[in-house]
Design a protein around this motif. Structure first.
Motif, short mmCIF file in Angstrom:
data_model
loop_
_atom_site.label_atom_id
_atom_site.label_comp_id
_atom_site.label_asym_id
_atom_site.label_seq_id
_atom_site.Cartn_x
_atom_site.Cartn_y
_atom_site.Cartn_z
N GLY A 284 13.74 6.38 -5.40
CA GLY A 284 13.41 5.22 -4.57
C GLY A 284 12.37 4.33 -5.20
N GLU A 285 11.78 3.54 -4.36
CA GLU A 285 10.85 2.52 -4.82
C GLU A 285 9.57 2.58 -4.00
N ILE A 286 8.43 2.51 -4.70
CA ILE A 286 7.16 2.55 -3.97
C ILE A 286 6.99 1.25 -3.19
N MET A 287 6.73 1.37 -1.91
CA MET A 287 6.52 0.18 -1.09
C MET A 287 5.03 -0.07 -0.87
N THR A 288 4.28 0.99 -0.57
CA THR A 288 2.82 0.83 -0.44
C THR A 288 2.13 2.03 -1.06
N ARG A 289 0.87 1.81 -1.49
CA ARG A 289 0.04 2.91 -2.00
C ARG A 289 -1.27 2.86 -1.25
N GLU A 290 -1.75 4.03 -0.91
CA GLU A 290 -3.05 4.15 -0.26
C GLU A 290 -3.82 5.17 -1.05
N SER A 291 -5.00 4.82 -1.55
CA SER A 291 -5.78 5.81 -2.28
C SER A 291 -6.95 6.23 -1.43
N LEU A 292 -7.02 7.54 -1.13
CA LEU A 292 -8.10 8.03 -0.27
C LEU A 292 -9.12 8.81 -1.08
N GLY A 293 -9.19 8.51 -2.36
CA GLY A 293 -10.13 9.25 -3.21
C GLY A 293 -9.46 10.48 -3.76
N ALA A 294 -9.56 11.59 -3.04
CA ALA A 294 -8.99 12.84 -3.55
C ALA A 294 -7.47 12.82 -3.53
N GLU A 295 -6.89 12.01 -2.66
CA GLU A 295 -5.43 12.04 -2.55
C GLU A 295 -4.87 10.62 -2.45
#
Ligand code: ADP
Length: 349
Positions: A284-295
């Motif tokens: 598939g295709e990445i639609m959104t990314r969220e970076s929470l630091g550790a994950e």
């Protein structure tokens, strides 16, 4: 002892059945958490155990006594509410002592008991203060202490931490777990927060619309959910559940079942695996990314639908096209009613 049994409990408010034929055994000495969305019937269940509401049908047993019709004060159950229910004109000592009203405990004994309990909950220096001079956490401790002086077989706690800020809530969680260990008494605890439930309970009862979805230990709920609701209620982000038409599951006994959907936890999906891992491929295709630091959490669009994955290292993702593999042993299958299908082998028809 503090074993509770609910047998065939139903509760109607006017025409509406808010608890539906509920059976539940709460082990003596357990920390049992009732969890579920707002309005699912958690508080009503607690209030029926405490005797503050009466069930329309069924029996409630505390140890070997059927408590149907027994007044709250005679049930050996103490309740702690989210709004503390403290008396504003009384100081801390008097508020705690109020738990002993009608118990005919001699004054000397009363003083010692209150002193000991104040020490356990860390209130010894605040005995002369009125509730308005205390922080939210301290008020919560007074409410706990007032319940504790009764030395009940069962503590019932209705969202006791929901008025506290996040940091204090975390601290009080730990304190409650330690208190439970120390007292060894049955705790029945209500929350709508699955993280709180998972971190505190040794037995968790997931409810929805007045019906128990699953009652089990935290690890069993995580690894072995009984249905789509339980699967998606535990874990953040929620388990991905995607439609999966045209497949049947076959059991060793020759029975077959239609699959309606399959599921996997975001943390079990492998992103661009280097080796040729065995599993279901979901490109598939990445639609959104969220970076929470550790994950990192990604939303992925795929022909199966949109799903999320969680990774703990920042992986090399050169463009938005990704291949995702879910190991076969991490897949769950559900039928059209949302019930989990187990011990079946998958075959395309
Ligand atoms: P929860 O604690 O899970 O948020 P409750 O047990 O408070 O849920 O409520 C369950 C359902 O019963 C809700 O639909 C609520 O509106 C209804 N209910 C609760 N108490 C009363 C009452 N005293 N009169 C009428 N309906 C009520």
């Amino acid at each position: 002892m503090g074993r509770i049994e609910l047998k065939g409990i139903s509760k109607f408010f006017k025409e509406e059945e808010v608890i539906k034929d509920l059976d539940l055994t709460i082990r003596d000495g357990s920390f049992t958490v009732l969890v579920g969305p707002s309005g699912c019937g958690k508080s009503t269940t607690l209030r029926m155990i405490a005797g503050l509401d009466e069930q329309t049908k069924g029996e409630i047993w505390i140890d070997d006594i059927c408590v149907n019709g027994v007044a709250p004060g005679n049930r050996d159950v103490a309740m702690v509410f989210q709004n503390y229910a403290l008396y504003p004109t009384m100081n801390v000592y008097d508020n705690i002592e109020f738990g002993l009203v009608n118990r005919k405990v001699p004054k000397k004994e009363r003083e010692k008991l209150i002193k000991d309990i104040a020490e356990i909950v860390g209130l010894s220096d605040y005995m002369k203060k009125k509730p308005e001079m205390l922080s939210g956490g301290q008020r919560q401790r007074v409410a706990l202490a007032r319940a504790m002086v009764k030395k009940p077989q069962v503590f019932i706690l209705d969202e006791p931490l929901s008025n506290l800020d996040a940091k204090l809530r975390h601290q009080m969680r730990t304190e409650l777990i330690q208190l439970h260990k120390r007292l060894g008494t049955t705790f029945v605890y209500v929350t709508h927060d699955q993280v709180e439930a998972m971190s505190m309970g040794d037995e968790i009862v997931i409810m929805n619309k007045g019906v128990i979805q699953q009652a089990a230990s935290p690890m069993t709920l995580y690894n072995d959910p009984a249905n789509v609701f339980a699967a998606q209620f535990i874990g953040t982000p929620a388990m991905n559940v995607l439609p999966y038409k045209g497949f049947k599951l076959h059991s060793a006994q020759g029975k077959s079942q239609d699959i309606a959907s399959f599921g996997f936890r975001p943390e079990h999906a492998l992103l661009n695996p280097q080796d040729s891992s065995e599993g279901l491929r979901l490109d598939g295709e990445i639609m959104t990314r969220e970076s929470l630091g550790a994950e990192n959490i990604y939303q992925i669009g795929s022909p199966f639908g949109v799903f999320s994955i969680k990774t703990f290292l920042e992986p090399l993702v050169p463009d938005n096209r990704v291949n995702i593999t879910v190991p076969y042993e991490r897949l769950y299958y559900f039928n059209t009613e949302g019930q989990r299908l187990k011990q079946y082998e998958i075959r395309q028809e």
